[in-house]
Motif scaffolding. Structure first.
Motif, PDB file in Angstrom:
ATOM      1  N   GLY A  94       0.812  -1.211   0.000  1.00  7.61           N
ATOM      2  CA  GLY A  94       0.000   0.000   0.000  1.00  7.61           C
ATOM      3  C   GLY A  94       0.843   1.257   0.000  1.00  7.61           C
ATOM      4  N   PHE A  95       1.972   1.209   0.705  1.00  7.94           N
ATOM      5  CA  PHE A  95       2.911   2.322   0.723  1.00  7.94           C
ATOM      6  C   PHE A  95       3.404   2.619  -0.694  1.00  7.94           C
ATOM      7  N   LEU A  96       3.713   1.574  -1.463  1.00  6.94           N
ATOM      8  CA  LEU A  96       4.202   1.775  -2.821  1.00  6.94           C
ATOM      9  C   LEU A  96       3.099   2.260  -3.766  1.00  6.94           C
ATOM     10  N   VAL A  97       1.845   1.888  -3.485  1.00 10.44           N
ATOM     11  CA  VAL A  97       0.732   2.451  -4.252  1.00 10.44           C
ATOM     12  C   VAL A  97       0.633   3.946  -3.982  1.00 10.44           C
ATOM     13  N   SER A  98       0.715   4.320  -2.716  1.00 11.59           N
ATOM     14  CA  SER A  98       0.625   5.729  -2.333  1.00 11.59           C
ATOM     15  C   SER A  98       1.744   6.556  -2.952  1.00 11.59           C
ATOM     16  N   GLU A  99       2.903   5.930  -3.153  1.00 16.00           N
ATOM     17  CA  GLU A  99       4.046   6.630  -3.724  1.00 16.00           C
ATOM     18  C   GLU A  99       4.044   6.608  -5.247  1.00 16.00           C
ATOM     19  N   GLY A 100       3.027   5.986  -5.850  1.00 14.03           N
ATOM     20  CA  GLY A 100       2.943   5.969  -7.299  1.00 14.03           C
ATOM     21  C   GLY A 100       3.842   4.947  -7.967  1.00 14.03           C
ATOM     22  N   VAL A 101       4.420   4.026  -7.189  1.00 14.08           N
ATOM     23  CA  VAL A 101       5.298   2.995  -7.753  1.00 14.08           C
ATOM     24  C   VAL A 101       4.480   1.859  -8.344  1.00 14.08           C
ATOM     25  N   LEU A 102       3.389   1.479  -7.662  1.00 14.80           N
ATOM     26  CA  LEU A 102       2.529   0.382  -8.097  1.00 14.80           C
ATOM     27  C   LEU A 102       1.106   0.880  -8.313  1.00 14.80           C
ATOM     28  N   SER A 103       0.425   0.283  -9.279  1.00 14.16           N
ATOM     29  CA  SER A 103      -0.991   0.598  -9.499  1.00 14.16           C
ATOM     30  C   SER A 103      -1.805  -0.637  -9.881  1.00 14.16           C
ATOM     31  N   ARG A 104      -1.127  -1.765 -10.083  1.00 12.29           N
ATOM     32  CA  ARG A 104      -1.805  -3.016 -10.434  1.00 12.29           C
ATOM     33  C   ARG A 104      -1.188  -4.179  -9.675  1.00 12.29           C
ATOM     34  N   GLY A 105      -1.993  -5.187  -9.422  1.00 12.25           N
ATOM     35  CA  GLY A 105      -1.512  -6.340  -8.676  1.00 12.25           C
ATOM     36  C   GLY A 105      -0.395  -7.086  -9.367  1.00 12.25           C
ATOM     37  N   ASP A 106      -0.407  -7.121 -10.706  1.00 14.25           N
ATOM     38  CA  ASP A 106       0.624  -7.884 -11.410  1.00 14.25           C
ATOM     39  C   ASP A 106       1.978  -7.197 -11.416  1.00 14.25           C
ATOM     40  N   GLN A 107       2.061  -5.984 -10.862  1.00 19.00           N
ATOM     41  CA  GLN A 107       3.342  -5.287 -10.770  1.00 19.00           C
ATOM     42  C   GLN A 107       4.121  -5.684  -9.521  1.00 19.00           C
ATOM     43  N   PHE A 108       3.469  -6.417  -8.628  1.00 16.74           N
ATOM     44  CA  PHE A 108       4.081  -6.851  -7.373  1.00 16.74           C
ATOM     45  C   PHE A 108       4.452  -8.324  -7.500  1.00 16.74           C
ATOM     46  N   ALA A 109       5.700  -8.664  -7.241  1.00 16.25           N
ATOM     47  CA  ALA A 109       6.144 -10.050  -7.391  1.00 16.25           C
ATOM     48  C   ALA A 109       6.087 -10.812  -6.078  1.00 16.25           C
ATOM     49  N   ARG A 110       6.845 -10.366  -5.095  1.00 17.13           N
ATOM     50  CA  ARG A 110       6.878 -11.097  -3.821  1.00 17.13           C
ATOM     51  C   ARG A 110       7.516 -10.217  -2.747  1.00 17.13           C
ATOM     52  N   ALA A 111       7.435 -10.709  -1.506  1.00 18.97           N
ATOM     53  CA  ALA A 111       8.050 -10.019  -0.370  1.00 18.97           C
ATOM     54  C   ALA A 111       8.573 -11.060   0.596  1.00 18.97           C
ATOM     55  N   ILE A 112       9.650 -10.738   1.280  1.00 22.37           N
ATOM     56  CA  ILE A 112      10.228 -11.667   2.242  1.00 22.37           C
ATOM     57  C   ILE A 112      10.743 -10.893   3.445  1.00 22.37           C
ATOM     58  N   HIS A 113      10.421 -11.394   4.639  1.00 21.44           N
ATOM     59  CA  HIS A 113      11.018 -10.849   5.851  1.00 21.44           C
ATOM     60  C   HIS A 113      12.459 -11.348   5.915  1.00 21.44           C
ATOM     61  N   CYS A 114      13.365 -10.441   6.141  1.00 19.29           N
ATOM     62  CA  CYS A 114      14.771 -10.829   6.110  1.00 19.29           C
ATOM     63  C   CYS A 114      15.509 -10.216   7.279  1.00 19.29           C
ATOM     64  N   GLY A 115      16.731 -10.673   7.487  1.00 17.79           N
ATOM     65  CA  GLY A 115      17.533 -10.202   8.601  1.00 17.79           C
ATOM     66  C   GLY A 115      18.873  -9.685   8.151  1.00 17.79           C
ATOM     67  N   GLY A 116      19.687  -9.373   9.099  1.00 15.77           N
ATOM     68  CA  GLY A 116      21.025  -8.866   8.817  1.00 15.77           C
ATOM     69  C   GLY A 116      21.790  -8.788  10.107  1.00 15.77           C
ATOM     70  N   PRO A 117      23.017  -8.338  10.064  1.00 18.20           N
ATOM     71  CA  PRO A 117      23.834  -8.260  11.279  1.00 18.20           C
ATOM     72  C   PRO A 117      23.159  -7.428  12.368  1.00 18.20           C
ATOM     73  N   GLY A 118      22.964  -8.064  13.498  1.00 18.10           N
ATOM     74  CA  GLY A 118      22.416  -7.347  14.645  1.00 18.10           C
ATOM     75  C   GLY A 118      20.930  -7.098  14.586  1.00 18.10           C
ATOM     76  N   THR A 119      20.225  -7.684  13.593  1.00 16.83           N
ATOM     77  CA  THR A 119      18.801  -7.388  13.461  1.00 16.83           C
ATOM     78  C   THR A 119      17.899  -8.495  13.961  1.00 16.83           C
ATOM     79  N   GLY A 120      18.435  -9.662  14.218  1.00 23.93           N
ATOM     80  CA  GLY A 120      17.569 -10.753  14.611  1.00 23.93           C
ATOM     81  C   GLY A 120      18.141 -11.577  15.726  1.00 23.93           C
ATOM     82  N   GLY A 121      17.596 -12.765  15.865  1.00 23.59           N
ATOM     83  CA  GLY A 121      18.049 -13.670  16.909  1.00 23.59           C
ATOM     84  C   GLY A 121      19.232 -14.483  16.435  1.00 23.59           C
ATOM     85  N   ALA A 122      19.333 -15.721  16.964  1.00 22.14           N
ATOM     86  CA  ALA A 122      20.481 -16.556  16.658  1.00 22.14           C
ATOM     87  C   ALA A 122      20.581 -16.882  15.172  1.00 22.14           C
ATOM     88  N   ASP A 123      19.431 -16.948  14.497  1.00 21.51           N
ATOM     89  CA  ASP A 123      19.460 -17.276  13.070  1.00 21.51           C
ATOM     90  C   ASP A 123      19.515 -16.032  12.189  1.00 21.51           C
TER      91      ASP A 123
END
Length: 296
Positions: A57-86
């Motif tokens: 929805g944020f990207l729709v508001s910013e004018g980046v997306l306007s149709r469902g087929d423009q969105f591919a996928r999303a993944i929760h991800c981590g990095g150094p110092g951002t998560g637990g043991a994994d």
């Protein structure tokens, strides 16, 4: 998904001198970093849950997306110092756009942090906020009875399950005018986040533009909420509380119907009142009490 509520000990104080400690449920507020193709775009404070909808929805508001087929996928991800043991975290979300979809322009980049109450803080300029929508809401011939609009706040309230526990969340709901059906309800500590989640839901279900719908929000109406409605093709926005002057100006320019102070059987129609059918006054009603719904 992270927790929506947390328990905290509070001291309950009453004026009759009875003070006691007890657990209290409070709404969770945590940061969400939104990335596109690995590049950081924004950080917003939000209530965990429906994060993909929020980012979409944020990207729709910013004018980046306007149709469902423009969105591919999303993944929760981590990095150094951002998560637990994994190294995993639910507070970083990386989005992938469909092939051929242009990535967000640097012109819409945030100062990399927004609060839960501000959806446009940190944009490069006020001109960058007023986006050109793919959809023209002024041409939507939707019409609705004022009595249906008056019932929307309570119907939204009934759908706010986390609010029942905490009393600390904003809500947004999308109504289909033709059927009267409530399509989706979302909650968040931020008004704009709740609306982004609703718009993101619509994008992911390939329902944009949202013609023939009404967006009901639980609080006041700022410029950004009108902007988000227009970008999603929503022709009418209804709010329990007051609008800002800039919100009214944008609604008028866009041709969006803006209703506010919708409570207690009355409302103010600030723009495009022609879409709302107002019940005729009874013969016993005096002229002083038969003012148009747009006057308060």
């Amino acid at each position: 998904m992270g927790r929506l509520t947390a328990s905290r000990r509070v001291t309950r104080v009453t004026l009759d001198g009875v003070n006691r400690q007890r657990p209290d449920a409070v709404a969770v507020e945590e940061p969400l970093e939104i990335r596109v193709a690995g590049s950081p775009l924004a950080v917003t404070m939000r209530t965990p849950g429906h994060d993909v909808e929020l980012a979409a929805g944020f990207l729709v508001s910013e004018g980046v997306l306007s149709r469902g087929d423009q969105f591919a996928r999303a993944i929760h991800c981590g990095g150094p110092g951002t998560g637990g043991a994994d190294g995993n975290t639910y507070n970083v979300l990386d989005l992938t756009l469909a092939p051929g979809v242009a990535p967000p322009s640097p012109d819409i980049a945030r100062s990399f942090y927004t609060t839960s109450s501000c959806g446009v803080c940190g944009t490069a300029s006020i001109e960058a906020v007023e986006k050109v929508s793919t959809y023209d809401v002024s041409t939507d011939d939707v019409h609705i009875d004022a009595r249906d609009v008056a019932a929307f706040p309570e119907r939204l309230r009934e759908g706010q399950k986390v609010f029942d526990k905490t009393g600390g969340l904003h809500g947004a709901a999308l109504f289909d005018v033709a059927s009267g059906e409530i399509l989706v309800v979302r909650e968040d500590v931020g008004r704009h986040n709740a609306v982004d989640k609703v718009v993101g839901w619509a994008l992911l279900h390939d329902r944009l533009p949202l013609r023939g719908t009404v967006l009901q929000v639980s609080g006041r109406v700022s410029f950004e909420l009108v902007q988000k409605a227009v970008m999603a093709g929503i022709p009418m926005l209804s709010a329990v509380s007051a609008p800002s002057s800039l919100a009214i100006e944008l609604a008028e320019r866009a041709g969006l119907t803006l209703a506010a102070f919708v409570r207690g059987g009355s409302m103010n129609l600030y723009t495009r009142p022609d879409r709302v059918a107002v019940p005729e006054a009874s013969a016993s009603t005096t002229p002083s009490t038969t003012r148009p719904a747009s006057v308060r």
